[in-house]
Scaffold this motif. Structure first.
Motif, PDB file in Angstrom:
ATOM      1  N   ARG A 182       0.810  -1.212   0.000  1.00 35.65           N
ATOM      2  CA  ARG A 182       0.000   0.000   0.000  1.00 35.65           C
ATOM      3  C   ARG A 182       0.847   1.268   0.000  1.00 35.65           C
ATOM      4  O   ARG A 182       0.330   2.371   0.153  1.00 35.65           O
ATOM      5  CB  ARG A 182      -0.923   0.010   1.228  1.00 35.65           C
ATOM      6  CG  ARG A 182      -1.839  -1.215   1.371  1.00 35.65           C
ATOM      7  CD  ARG A 182      -2.766  -1.392   0.189  1.00 35.65           C
ATOM      8  NE  ARG A 182      -3.848  -2.326   0.481  1.00 35.65           N
ATOM      9  CZ  ARG A 182      -4.325  -3.230  -0.379  1.00 35.65           C
ATOM     10  NH1 ARG A 182      -3.800  -3.351  -1.582  1.00 35.65           N
ATOM     11  NH2 ARG A 182      -5.346  -4.006  -0.046  1.00 35.65           N
ATOM     12  N   GLY A 183       2.170   1.107  -0.126  1.00 40.35           N
ATOM     13  CA  GLY A 183       3.053   2.268  -0.082  1.00 40.35           C
ATOM     14  C   GLY A 183       3.168   2.988  -1.418  1.00 40.35           C
ATOM     15  O   GLY A 183       3.717   4.074  -1.485  1.00 40.35           O
ATOM     16  N   GLY A 184       2.680   2.380  -2.467  1.00 36.79           N
ATOM     17  CA  GLY A 184       2.732   3.048  -3.759  1.00 36.79           C
ATOM     18  C   GLY A 184       2.962   2.122  -4.934  1.00 36.79           C
ATOM     19  O   GLY A 184       2.349   2.259  -5.982  1.00 36.79           O
ATOM     20  N   ASN A 242       7.900  -2.672   4.421  1.00 36.51           N
ATOM     21  CA  ASN A 242       6.471  -2.617   4.109  1.00 36.51           C
ATOM     22  C   ASN A 242       5.855  -1.352   4.663  1.00 36.51           C
ATOM     23  O   ASN A 242       6.232  -0.871   5.729  1.00 36.51           O
ATOM     24  CB  ASN A 242       5.721  -3.816   4.700  1.00 36.51           C
ATOM     25  CG  ASN A 242       5.814  -5.060   3.852  1.00 36.51           C
ATOM     26  OD1 ASN A 242       6.179  -6.127   4.322  1.00 36.51           O
ATOM     27  ND2 ASN A 242       5.477  -4.936   2.578  1.00 36.51           N
ATOM     28  N   ASN A 243       4.858  -0.885   3.952  1.00 37.85           N
ATOM     29  CA  ASN A 243       4.101   0.292   4.357  1.00 37.85           C
ATOM     30  C   ASN A 243       3.221  -0.015   5.586  1.00 37.85           C
ATOM     31  O   ASN A 243       2.849  -1.169   5.825  1.00 37.85           O
ATOM     32  CB  ASN A 243       3.237   0.706   3.160  1.00 37.85           C
ATOM     33  CG  ASN A 243       2.249   1.781   3.497  1.00 37.85           C
ATOM     34  OD1 ASN A 243       1.064   1.496   3.687  1.00 37.85           O
ATOM     35  ND2 ASN A 243       2.706   2.998   3.594  1.00 37.85           N
ATOM     36  N   VAL A 244       2.880   1.020   6.331  1.00 41.46           N
ATOM     37  CA  VAL A 244       2.019   0.902   7.517  1.00 41.46           C
ATOM     38  C   VAL A 244       0.707   0.185   7.191  1.00 41.46           C
ATOM     39  O   VAL A 244       0.302  -0.757   7.881  1.00 41.46           O
ATOM     40  CB  VAL A 244       1.694   2.316   8.079  1.00 41.46           C
ATOM     41  CG1 VAL A 244       0.565   2.265   9.104  1.00 41.46           C
ATOM     42  CG2 VAL A 244       2.942   2.960   8.679  1.00 41.46           C
ATOM     43  N   GLU A 245       0.048   0.649   6.143  1.00 37.70           N
ATOM     44  CA  GLU A 245      -1.277   0.094   5.829  1.00 37.70           C
ATOM     45  C   GLU A 245      -1.162  -1.376   5.422  1.00 37.70           C
ATOM     46  O   GLU A 245      -2.034  -2.187   5.748  1.00 37.70           O
ATOM     47  CB  GLU A 245      -1.930   0.920   4.708  1.00 37.70           C
ATOM     48  CG  GLU A 245      -3.369   0.532   4.411  1.00 37.70           C
ATOM     49  CD  GLU A 245      -3.945   1.273   3.208  1.00 37.70           C
ATOM     50  OE1 GLU A 245      -3.283   2.196   2.677  1.00 37.70           O
ATOM     51  OE2 GLU A 245      -5.062   0.910   2.792  1.00 37.70           O
ATOM     52  N   THR A 246      -0.099  -1.725   4.720  1.00 34.86           N
ATOM     53  CA  THR A 246       0.123  -3.118   4.321  1.00 34.86           C
ATOM     54  C   THR A 246       0.185  -3.996   5.566  1.00 34.86           C
ATOM     55  O   THR A 246      -0.509  -5.018   5.654  1.00 34.86           O
ATOM     56  CB  THR A 246       1.464  -3.249   3.558  1.00 34.86           C
ATOM     57  OG1 THR A 246       1.542  -2.252   2.552  1.00 34.86           O
ATOM     58  CG2 THR A 246       1.621  -4.618   2.947  1.00 34.86           C
ATOM     59  N   LEU A 247       1.027  -3.587   6.519  1.00 33.14           N
ATOM     60  CA  LEU A 247       1.218  -4.423   7.718  1.00 33.14           C
ATOM     61  C   LEU A 247      -0.035  -4.426   8.584  1.00 33.14           C
ATOM     62  O   LEU A 247      -0.411  -5.465   9.146  1.00 33.14           O
ATOM     63  CB  LEU A 247       2.434  -3.930   8.502  1.00 33.14           C
ATOM     64  CG  LEU A 247       3.775  -4.196   7.795  1.00 33.14           C
ATOM     65  CD1 LEU A 247       4.907  -3.417   8.447  1.00 33.14           C
ATOM     66  CD2 LEU A 247       4.097  -5.689   7.773  1.00 33.14           C
TER      67      LEU A 247
HETATM   68  C1  LIG Z   1      10.641   9.042  -3.473  1.00 40.49           C
HETATM   69  C2  LIG Z   1       9.860   7.919  -2.857  1.00 40.49           C
HETATM   70  C3  LIG Z   1       9.137   8.150  -1.707  1.00 40.49           C
HETATM   71  C4  LIG Z   1       8.419   7.117  -1.095  1.00 40.49           C
HETATM   72  N1  LIG Z   1       7.717   7.392   0.040  1.00 40.49           N
HETATM   73  C5  LIG Z   1       7.039   6.388   0.647  1.00 40.49           C
HETATM   74  C6  LIG Z   1       6.345   6.619   1.864  1.00 40.49           C
HETATM   75  O1  LIG Z   1       6.319   7.741   2.392  1.00 40.49           O
HETATM   76  N2  LIG Z   1       5.701   5.581   2.456  1.00 40.49           N
HETATM   77  C7  LIG Z   1       5.717   4.322   1.905  1.00 40.49           C
HETATM   78  O2  LIG Z   1       5.149   3.407   2.477  1.00 40.49           O
HETATM   79  N3  LIG Z   1       6.353   4.079   0.754  1.00 40.49           N
HETATM   80  C8  LIG Z   1       7.027   5.068   0.120  1.00 40.49           C
HETATM   81  N4  LIG Z   1       7.715   4.792  -1.026  1.00 40.49           N
HETATM   82  C9  LIG Z   1       7.725   3.396  -1.527  1.00 40.49           C
HETATM   83  C10 LIG Z   1       8.795   2.577  -0.809  1.00 40.49           C
HETATM   84  O3  LIG Z   1      10.027   2.732  -1.488  1.00 40.49           O
HETATM   85  C11 LIG Z   1       8.459   1.090  -0.768  1.00 40.49           C
HETATM   86  O4  LIG Z   1       8.149   0.674  -2.047  1.00 40.49           O
HETATM   87  C12 LIG Z   1       7.306   0.736   0.127  1.00 40.49           C
HETATM   88  O5  LIG Z   1       7.456   1.266   1.415  1.00 40.49           O
HETATM   89  C13 LIG Z   1       7.187  -0.764   0.219  1.00 40.49           C
HETATM   90  O6  LIG Z   1       6.115  -1.145   1.045  1.00 40.49           O
HETATM   91  P1  LIG Z   1       4.841  -1.894   0.451  1.00 40.49           P
HETATM   92  O7  LIG Z   1       5.319  -3.005  -0.422  1.00 40.49           O
HETATM   93  O8  LIG Z   1       4.115  -2.388   1.637  1.00 40.49           O
HETATM   94  O9  LIG Z   1       4.072  -0.874  -0.321  1.00 40.49           O
HETATM   95  C14 LIG Z   1       8.420   5.831  -1.661  1.00 40.49           C
HETATM   96  C15 LIG Z   1       9.144   5.604  -2.835  1.00 40.49           C
HETATM   97  C16 LIG Z   1       9.852   6.627  -3.433  1.00 40.49           C
HETATM   98  C17 LIG Z   1      10.609   6.347  -4.683  1.00 40.49           C
END
Ligand SMILES: Cc1cc2nc3c(=O)[nH]c(=O)nc-3n(C[C@H](O)[C@H](O)[C@H](O)COP(=O)(O)O)c2cc1C
Ligand code: SF4
Ligand code: FES
Lengths: 169, 438
Positions: B62-64, B216-221
């Motif tokens: 959910r991080g992007g 992992n992102n907060v929402e994912t966990l």
């Molecule tokens: C410039 C940049 C900023 C990012 N900021 C965040 C952020 O604030 N929070 C977040 O969860 N992921 C952010 N991401 C994505 C993380 O690199 C990462 O993919 C993510 O935390 C993985 O967690 P997930 O698989 O649960 O989404 C960002 C990526 C980039 C390239």
């Protein structure tokens, strides 16, 4: 209590106090390296002294077995460590687009005027305020968020500015 | 719920069910709401079984980036004799996004539980929750909840009496958007400047402190405990019948020019038009919605038509000309100067570039200056081509994608709202230097 430096006098050491030292030791126990305690240690310095001076950086460097130049390199990367004394009330206003479309620039102007700062980043003549614009504070649905020292205020409007300033000592 | 509003009847409340309830923040209150049953169960399972359930649930990051979480976890090789780490990404700095903040403020134990399960599943004894420095209240709430959980033996050297060590710590950032990028976050946690690292090696091979790491992102966990309690199949049902690739509920942060800004929990595949007009209340009185940035400032801008025709899941937002991203939806109406707002986003990226890569360091700065010149009425007809050519040089060529993210609003803005740029350029008074070279 947090003391906010107003002068440029050198910092007294922070970690000679038993409580601060114990806090740092506790933090160190969470990480496999000493260096990992750098950001937390700098936070403690800023909490105790109001900003992070060269003396503060040297003290932290010594404790964590880093060079002062290395610590300075880290301090300057991050926006939240003050490298100069700031007003007693450090006011940060988000003006990134989501807040901008909700009138954040008007909030900034009201704050600059009513604090007497006049200009962004300039301490008010009475040393009470510094107002800066910052990028997204992660509270975009509560426009306009304003941070005053460690306190976060959601939904600030031009109308609310006088009451918010009046509530500060 | 559409926090800070009452939940809307068309929301599906799982993660946000307890937003706004002060008691849910305490350990006792959380246990009353069924908390820590999932962790208790997880600690009695084999890590691989947990990974399989999360895989089967279809949960994606959910991080992007939307990477499948179970697959990410399966990259962590058990029994390699190395310490493993879990990093929870609570840096939440993408303009438009403010969902992780509410998860931490209202349901801190859901996140602790998710972190502990995740850590156990990937063979880590330690998890760090990296929270952006400005989130003072979420940090206080998380610290208090962690202290309670630690005192109760839920986390620590013998988590819930399982004989397993699972520690969870908060690490406070200090102001830098780039630390949300996962490799920058690891550098920052290690006490370094937050510069992204070149990949490979990938974090699962050599991450935090050089050891295998999952981010992992907060929402994912926070989504994991409910999946373990209710089963993978329960989670897959939150999807549209013709798209099994996006499952579950998703928190949508909505901000900008809209009647009811807030966080809404929607089932994957919900119609975006109905969401904007009905659930969020539509445009402010007397105004019209004009441009939508649906997934945080790094995704392409949509026209209202595109937005109204989109479905709210990973594939649906791509079909609608954008991306789901972090689901931080920025709504811009017809009373705004859209070009000025795009310029403001570009200024954001220029400010946040870590400056390691030439294309990003120079490109964000040049783009900012040209955009601001156009907004000031000093733009020239060639400026749009120059912007597009700089954007091309900034895309796909750098260590991380911040550079690409800066180009995205410019390119999609010029593509979809060219008339706004041209209107400003027509008003220009020719700059003397530009006039001389023209
Ligand atoms: C410039 C940049 C900023 C990012 N900021 C965040 C952020 O604030 N929070 C977040 O969860 N992921 C952010 N991401 C994505 C993380 O690199 C990462 O993919 C993510 O935390 C993985 O967690 P997930 O698989 O649960 O989404 C960002 C990526 C980039 C390239
Ligand atoms: S793309 Fe930009 S932010 Fe990312 S590593 Fe390169 S310079 Fe830093
Ligand atoms: S844009 Fe202002 S808080 Fe996010």
């Amino acid at each position: 209590m947090s003391a906010h430096g107003h002068g440029t006098e050198p910092h007294a050491p922070v970690f000679t106090a038993a409580a601060a030292r114990a806090e740092l030791d506790d933090i160190l126990s969470r990480y496999p390296t000493k260096m990992a305690a750098l950001l937390p240690a700098l936070w403690i310095v800023q909490r105790e002294r109001g900003w992070v001076s060269e003396d503060g950086m040297r003290e932290v460097a010594e404790l964590l077995e880093l060079t002062p130049a290395y610590v300075k390199g880290v301090v300057t990367f991050y926006t939240m460590y003050h490298q100069h004394p700031v007003g007693k009330h450090f006011v940060q206003v988000c003006t990134t687009s989501p807040c901008n479309v909700c009138g954040a620039e008007d909030v900034v102007n009201a704050l600059l005027k009513q604090t007497g700062c006049g200009e962004l980043g300039v301490m008010s003549p009475d040393g009470k305020y510094t107002v800066i614009e910052v990028e997204c504070l992660g509270a975009c649905g509560f426009a306009t968020p304003v941070m005053i020292n460690e306190d976060f205020i959601d939904g600030v409007t031009v109308e609310r500015v006088p009451a918010i300033l009046a509530s500060l000592e | 719920m559409g926090y800070p509003h009452q939940p809307h009847e068309r929301e599906t409340l799982v993660l946000s069910k307890h937003f706004g309830e002060a008691e849910a923040r305490t350990l006792a209150g959380w246990k009353q709401r069924g908390g820590y049953r999932a962790l208790d169960r997880a600690l009695r399972m084999e890590p691989a079984q947990i990974v399989d359930i999360v895989k089967a649930s279809g949960l994606r990051g959910r991080g992007g980036a939307g990477f499948p979480t179970g697959i990410k976890w399966s990259f962590m090789k058990p029994g390699d004799g190395k310490p493993h780490y879990l990093c929870c990404n609570a840096d939440e700095s993408e303009p438009g996004t403010f969902k992780d903040r509410e998860i931490m403020r209202w349901t801190p134990h859901a996140l602790i539980e998710g972190c502990a399960i995740g850590a156990y599943a990937i063979g880590a004894e330690t998890a760090y929750i990296y929270i952006r420095g400005e989130f003072t209240e979420p940090i206080r709430v998380m610290e208090a909840a962690l202290a309670e959980a630690r005192a109760a033996g839920i986390i620590g050297s013998n988590a819930m009496g399982s004989g397993r060590k699972v520690d969870v710590w908060v690490h406070r950032g200090a102001g830098a958007y780039i630390c949300g990028e996962e490799t920058a976050m690891m550098n920052s946690l290690e006490g370094r400047r937050g510069n992204p690292r070149i990949k490979p090696p990938f974090p699962a091979v050599a991450g935090l402190f050089g050891q295998p790491t999952t981010i992992n992102n907060v929402e994912t966990l926070a989504a994991v405990p409910d999946i373990l309690v209710n089963g993978a199949e329960w989670y897959t049902k939150f999807s549209r019948p013709d798209n099994p690739k996006s499952t579950g509920t998703k928190l949508w942060s909505v901000c900008g020019n809209i009647q009811r800004p807030g966080n809404y929990e929607m089932v994957m595949g919900f119609p975006f038009g109905e969401f904007l007009h009905e659930v969020c209340g539509g445009a402010l009185p007397g105004r019209k919605l004009r441009a939508i940035i649906p997934g945080g400032s790094s995704v392409p801008i949509q026209t209202l038509d595109e937005a109204e025709g989109s479905l709210m899941d990973y594939e649906g937002m791509i079909a609608g000309g954008s991306m789901l991203g972090s689901a931080g939806c920025i709504v811009i109406d017809d009373a705004q100067n859209l070009v000025k707002q795009i310029a403001r986003l570009v200024r954001f990226y220029a400010h946040e570039s870590c400056a390691q890569c030439t294309q990003c360091r120079e490109g964000t700065g040049w783009s900012q200056r040209i955009m601001e010149r156009i907004v000031a009425g000093d733009g020239t007809a060639e400026d749009l081509d120059t912007l597009l050519s700089i954007a091309d040089n900034m895309t796909g060529k750098t260590i991380c994608v911040l550079s690409d993210s800066c180009a995205t609003p410019i390119v999609s803005g010029i593509q979809k709202f060219r008339e706004d740029f041209e209107a400003l350029i027509k008003r220009r008074t020719m700059h003397p230097v530009a006039a001389a070279v023209a």
